[in-house]
Structure formats: C-alpha cells, structure tokens
Design an enzyme around this catalytic site. Sequence first.
Site, mmCIF file in Angstrom:
data_model
loop_
_atom_site.group_PDB
_atom_site.id
_atom_site.type_symbol
_atom_site.label_atom_id
_atom_site.label_comp_id
_atom_site.label_asym_id
_atom_site.label_seq_id
_atom_site.Cartn_x
_atom_site.Cartn_y
_atom_site.Cartn_z
ATOM 1 N N ASN A 173 -83.416 -44.197 22.387
ATOM 2 C CA ASN A 173 -83.508 -43.749 20.996
ATOM 3 C C ASN A 173 -84.338 -44.643 20.071
ATOM 4 O O ASN A 173 -84.841 -44.157 19.059
ATOM 5 C CB ASN A 173 -82.120 -43.454 20.425
ATOM 6 C CG ASN A 173 -81.250 -44.676 20.317
ATOM 7 O OD1 ASN A 173 -81.429 -45.629 21.073
ATOM 8 N ND2 ASN A 173 -80.320 -44.665 19.409
ATOM 9 N N SER A 230 -74.955 -46.089 26.380
ATOM 10 C CA SER A 230 -73.694 -45.372 26.180
ATOM 11 C C SER A 230 -72.503 -46.210 26.670
ATOM 12 O O SER A 230 -72.637 -47.025 27.582
ATOM 13 C CB SER A 230 -73.739 -44.044 26.935
ATOM 14 O OG SER A 230 -73.956 -44.302 28.296
ATOM 15 N N GLU A 241 -74.270 -53.300 23.594
ATOM 16 C CA GLU A 241 -74.413 -52.607 22.304
ATOM 17 C C GLU A 241 -74.252 -51.129 22.605
ATOM 18 O O GLU A 241 -75.161 -50.496 23.154
ATOM 19 C CB GLU A 241 -75.798 -52.892 21.704
ATOM 20 C CG GLU A 241 -76.069 -54.360 21.422
ATOM 21 C CD GLU A 241 -75.276 -54.895 20.244
ATOM 22 O OE1 GLU A 241 -74.755 -54.093 19.448
ATOM 23 O OE2 GLU A 241 -75.162 -56.131 20.127
ATOM 24 N N LEU A 242 -73.093 -50.573 22.246
ATOM 25 C CA LEU A 242 -72.769 -49.222 22.704
ATOM 26 C C LEU A 242 -72.693 -48.220 21.552
ATOM 27 O O LEU A 242 -73.202 -48.474 20.475
ATOM 28 C CB LEU A 242 -71.465 -49.275 23.522
ATOM 29 C CG LEU A 242 -71.431 -50.358 24.613
ATOM 30 C CD1 LEU A 242 -70.090 -50.403 25.315
ATOM 31 C CD2 LEU A 242 -72.551 -50.154 25.633
ATOM 32 N N CYS A 280 -77.343 -44.879 16.983
ATOM 33 C CA CYS A 280 -75.982 -45.330 17.291
ATOM 34 C C CYS A 280 -75.100 -45.419 16.045
ATOM 35 O O CYS A 280 -73.887 -45.302 16.154
ATOM 36 C CB CYS A 280 -76.020 -46.657 18.031
ATOM 37 S SG CYS A 280 -77.103 -47.839 17.234
ATOM 38 N N GLU A 332 -68.848 -39.408 20.443
ATOM 39 C CA GLU A 332 -70.144 -39.649 19.808
ATOM 40 C C GLU A 332 -70.998 -38.392 19.983
ATOM 41 O O GLU A 332 -71.322 -38.029 21.116
ATOM 42 C CB GLU A 332 -70.812 -40.848 20.483
ATOM 43 C CG GLU A 332 -72.171 -41.164 19.920
ATOM 44 C CD GLU A 332 -72.851 -42.353 20.588
ATOM 45 O OE1 GLU A 332 -72.737 -42.509 21.820
ATOM 46 O OE2 GLU A 332 -73.502 -43.117 19.863
HETATM 47 P P1 NAP Z 1 -77.560 -44.369 28.595
HETATM 48 O O1 NAP Z 1 -77.606 -43.055 29.254
HETATM 49 O O2 NAP Z 1 -76.322 -45.174 28.693
HETATM 50 O O3 NAP Z 1 -78.805 -45.198 29.172
HETATM 51 C C1 NAP Z 1 -79.118 -46.467 28.703
HETATM 52 C C2 NAP Z 1 -79.862 -47.223 29.783
HETATM 53 O O4 NAP Z 1 -78.977 -47.472 30.887
HETATM 54 C C3 NAP Z 1 -81.043 -46.456 30.354
HETATM 55 O O5 NAP Z 1 -82.094 -47.347 30.626
HETATM 56 C C4 NAP Z 1 -80.454 -45.885 31.632
HETATM 57 O O6 NAP Z 1 -81.417 -45.557 32.596
HETATM 58 C C5 NAP Z 1 -79.610 -47.050 32.080
HETATM 59 N N1 NAP Z 1 -78.585 -46.703 33.089
HETATM 60 C C6 NAP Z 1 -78.075 -45.478 33.386
HETATM 61 N N2 NAP Z 1 -77.162 -45.600 34.379
HETATM 62 C C7 NAP Z 1 -77.101 -46.916 34.708
HETATM 63 C C8 NAP Z 1 -76.336 -47.665 35.646
HETATM 64 N N3 NAP Z 1 -75.442 -47.092 36.444
HETATM 65 N N4 NAP Z 1 -76.522 -49.018 35.702
HETATM 66 C C9 NAP Z 1 -77.395 -49.618 34.881
HETATM 67 N N5 NAP Z 1 -78.160 -48.949 33.973
HETATM 68 C C10 NAP Z 1 -77.997 -47.621 33.887
HETATM 69 O O7 NAP Z 1 -77.887 -44.242 27.019
HETATM 70 P P2 NAP Z 1 -79.027 -43.396 26.300
HETATM 71 O O8 NAP Z 1 -78.663 -41.947 26.371
HETATM 72 O O9 NAP Z 1 -80.361 -43.828 26.737
HETATM 73 O O10 NAP Z 1 -78.840 -43.919 24.794
HETATM 74 C C11 NAP Z 1 -77.891 -43.412 23.944
HETATM 75 C C12 NAP Z 1 -76.675 -44.316 23.841
HETATM 76 O O11 NAP Z 1 -77.068 -45.609 23.440
HETATM 77 C C13 NAP Z 1 -75.720 -43.835 22.766
HETATM 78 O O12 NAP Z 1 -74.405 -43.961 23.231
HETATM 79 C C14 NAP Z 1 -75.974 -44.788 21.613
HETATM 80 O O13 NAP Z 1 -74.933 -44.941 20.702
HETATM 81 C C15 NAP Z 1 -76.246 -46.051 22.343
HETATM 82 N N6 NAP Z 1 -76.970 -46.977 21.483
HETATM 83 C C16 NAP Z 1 -76.311 -48.077 20.992
HETATM 84 C C17 NAP Z 1 -76.965 -48.945 20.126
HETATM 85 C C18 NAP Z 1 -76.316 -50.180 19.586
HETATM 86 O O14 NAP Z 1 -77.036 -51.087 19.175
HETATM 87 N N7 NAP Z 1 -75.011 -50.266 19.572
HETATM 88 C C19 NAP Z 1 -78.288 -48.686 19.770
HETATM 89 C C20 NAP Z 1 -78.906 -47.550 20.288
HETATM 90 C C21 NAP Z 1 -78.249 -46.710 21.161
HETATM 91 P P3 NAP Z 1 -81.937 -44.033 32.774
HETATM 92 O O15 NAP Z 1 -82.604 -43.677 31.491
HETATM 93 O O16 NAP Z 1 -82.853 -44.136 33.913
HETATM 94 O O17 NAP Z 1 -80.709 -43.198 33.029
#
Ligand code: NAP
Length: 480
Positions: A158, A235, A254-255, A288, A382
């Site tokens: 994002n 996530s 950071e979730l 997020c 979320e």
């Molecule tokens: P995501 O699906 O959790 O993916 C995040 C990263 O993790 C991607 O690079 C993903 O790779 C990787 N990943 C997936 N499965 C994994 C595994 N088993 N082991 C290690 N890495 C793995 O999240 P997203 O959909 O990209 O982003 C949205 C989420 O991020 C939301 O929940 C949002 O709230 C959170 N977020 C939090 C913050 C904060 O600062 N708190 C800021 C921004 C976003 P792939 O893309 O290849 O699946």
Amino acid sequence: MNLKVEARKKNLYIDGQWKESTEHASLTSPYSGDVIAYIPKANEQEVNEAIEAACRAKTVMAKMPAHERAAILERLVALLEKRLDEAAEIIALEAAKPIATAIEEVKRTIQTYKFAAEEAKRIHGETLPLDAAPGGEKRVAYTVREPIGVIGAITPFNFPMNLVAHKVGPAIAAGNTIVLKPASQTPLSAFFLAELLQEAGLPNGALNIITGSGKVVGDKIVTDDRIAAITFTGSPAVGIGIRNKAGLKRVTLELGSNAAVIIDKGIDIDSIINRCVKGAFSFQGQVCISLQRIYIHESLYETFVQKFVEATQQLKIGDPLDPRTDVSALISKGDVERTLEWIHEAKQQGAEVATGGIAKGNILLPTVLLNAESSLKVSCQEVFAPIVIINKVQAVEEAIEQVNDSRYGLQAGIYTDNVHTALTAAENLHVGGVMINDIPTFRLDHMPYGGVKESGVGREGIKYAVEEMTELKLVVFNRN
Ligand code: NAP
C-alpha cells in the site's frame, strides 16, 4: 516517460548486480488488468545468494563512517527529487494509487530518507554513573549502539516506496545490510529504489531485492540464522506467523487496524468534513490508519451524516493516472468480492448503506454505512477498502469504549473543544498514538509509529527504527 509501454522483464538485485531468474510471474495493473512487467519468482537458492551477499557486505557497512552513510542517503534524496514524477507514475501504475496521492507518497519518501540521513549522524549511547551502586567506584561506563547486521525487510503493497524507505533508510543509517522482499503486487517501486541507491554509491550487497511468493521467499528470510532482525509491515495474520517462526531474531511488526475517530458535541462539522472524507477514502481506504469507524455525538449525527455523504458523492472515480481521480481500483478482484460480501452481511444485520455499496469493475464505490453493529466484519475487522461506518454515541466515554473494543490499536483521533475530554481520551484510548483534533490517519515520518494488540510490536519513525536495528553494547573501564 510513458510507463504504459510494452511489458518488461525484471531481474533480481543481488550483490549490486541485476541477476536473471529462471522463473517469472506477470504483473498486471489492478485498474486496467494490463500486463505491466514480468517479475522474477526467486527460489530458495536465489534467496540464499542474496543473504550471502548481505553477509559479505556487513563489515563494509559497519565500518563506514556516519558521514558517508549520511552522504549516500543525501544523494538518494537528490535523485528522488529529480525523478519524483517517474517514481509517482510507477506507484500509480502498479498499485492503482491515484497519481495525486502517489506524488504525496514520493514527497513523504523524500522526507523519510532525509530524516534517515540526519539520524545516521546522531546514533550514540550514554555514560552511566556506575558509582550509584556499591562496587561501582572508580569505574567508567558507557554504551554504544552497534549495527545489528543483516536486516530482513518484508513490505506491503500500500505504500510501496515510503514503507520500504522506513526500513531501508534506518537500516543504512545504522550501518546494516538488507535483504528486501517487496509485496508481489508492487515490486517496481523497490527495483526503482535499487537503481537510485546504486547511483548514490551504496556498496554492493548492502541492499538486495528478492521478489517472489511470500511463502517461499518470506519463509527463507524469516527462518535463516544469518538474518539478525526482521522488520515486517503487513497483515496481522502474516505478522503473527512470522513472529512464531523467527526464533531469537529481533522482530518489528507493523500490522493492521480498524482506526476510529470520536467527534464530541459542539464541534464545527464544516471544518472537519473534508478531512474525515480524505481519511476514509484516500487510496481507496487501503491505508493501515485509514478512518474506518466514526463515533459522533448524537446532537451532531444527522448533520454530519448528510454532509459526509454529500462530500463522498463528490469524489471522482477512475483511472489512477488521471490527476483528477480520487478513488480507483482495489488492489485485487478478490478484495472487491470480499468487501461486497462484508457490505452484504452488514445490510442483512440491519446496517443502512447511506451511499456506495456497489462496485464498478474493480472499483468499490466509496461506501458509508450507518448503525453498524460492533460485531460486523465492517466494524471489528480491518476493511482495507473505501468503507466507513458512522455510529452515534451519547457521550465520549461510550465512544472510547467502542474504539477500545477492537483487536487492534494503531492510532485513534478525537475532535473535542474540551481540554479535559482530550486528556481523558489520550489517557484511556488503548492505541499507539492519539491525535487530538485530527483523524487517526495523521502521520509524519519522524513520529514514533506502531501499535498495540494485533496492530503490532515495536516502533518505526526513523529514530525509533534505528533503535530496533542496533544492538546496545556496554563498555566498563576499571580504574581501581
Ligand atoms: P500481506 O498480505 O500481509 O503482505 C505483506 C508482505 O508479506 C508481502 O510482501 C507478502 O508477500 C509477504 N508475505 C506473505 N506471506 C508471507 C509469509 N508466509 N512469510 C513472509 N512474508 C509473507 O499485507 P498486504 O496486503 O501487502 O498489506 C496490507 C496490510 O498491511 C494491512 O493489514 C495493513 O494494515 C498493513 N499495513 C500496516 C502498516 C503499519 O505501519 N502498521 C502500514 C501499511 C500496511 P506477497 O505480496 O508475495 O504475498
């Protein structure tokens, strides 16, 4: 530059070289569905090579003086300023982020690297009064902060430039090396960064970029013993899995969240409507700290809803590359289907759709839901989509309870003219950051940023990330 050109094959970035991978996956635009690039699908061996390269570069980075680390980051800032439009176009293309919002992201990325360049020069420990304890007489003690080593960075789709900056910036500032795995939907921003850092003079191996499935690449990074720290943004489900597998590594998570704002009685609605609309729908709500829940005093409810809905209906839907667009496609078709189901569930259980609630292609129209129960998915999970709920409350205390009735706790906001109410809210909201007279979506890049509960562990914001990415070492001189 026109990026909507023929699909391009990308390479992995290992040890300062662009390395061809055996397998590729096509990357499509979330808005148009067009193929925009072919992205390497790294295997375990390639991840291993990246980790090896990062290990070899460890000494070079750890020995590099602070002014040189700062200079690399300053040169990166200059290059990003020069290529700002190109950077924004990449984000708009791969993430469907409306271009005006993508430009804001690049400007913030520049700030983040500027803070990192400054922070590189003030990493220090402290002296300790050892004679405060018997036996400490004639002993001098001080601490230093040493680079932790190889950082494994895993980032979400994002904010593909600025959230990468929140990991790469402090890692370089602190003298570490990095293996970065960007989100599969947004690798182009990361490859662009590698080009710039190469030009800025970062030593080979200090940054390595590995693309491919989260499961294969992510797992290897998380479980490899040569990686000293994991910094993950994404996530909660993936974050919790990482924490469980990371062993003794330092882990920063950071979730997600379902961030909320409270609006007290007596607030001038007109002055906050546009801000709240932006907080709810900026980048299609895929932020997020996107504003997902609004708890407003009953005396203001009707007027607020009417004005909020009117302002929402003014938002322009369309192509992310059109500068007039406010809201574009969700990141995937699956997310469109998921959010439509959640809206359906809300309607079934008595919530009212004040506007939106339907999709046009991959674009979910900005959606306002009224009277949504706290047990509904649109409320307690979320949404990560342009959906906001507005509920009336009789008092701020009731609203604080509602905000805290969540698995998450990243940031919360409260609009109030009463200083006592503001202080009570600051004390009682169970979150990482409280914004008085603002939405929870407010963030500057040097603020300590992070959550409680399922919103994460540890803090980012350059100075705080540097603390997570360094080891504190104690030195004691015995002068007896
Ligand atoms: P995501 O699906 O959790 O993916 C995040 C990263 O993790 C991607 O690079 C993903 O790779 C990787 N990943 C997936 N499965 C994994 C595994 N088993 N082991 C290690 N890495 C793995 O999240 P997203 O959909 O990209 O982003 C949205 C989420 O991020 C939301 O929940 C949002 O709230 C959170 N977020 C939090 C913050 C904060 O600062 N708190 C800021 C921004 C976003 P792939 O893309 O290849 O699946």
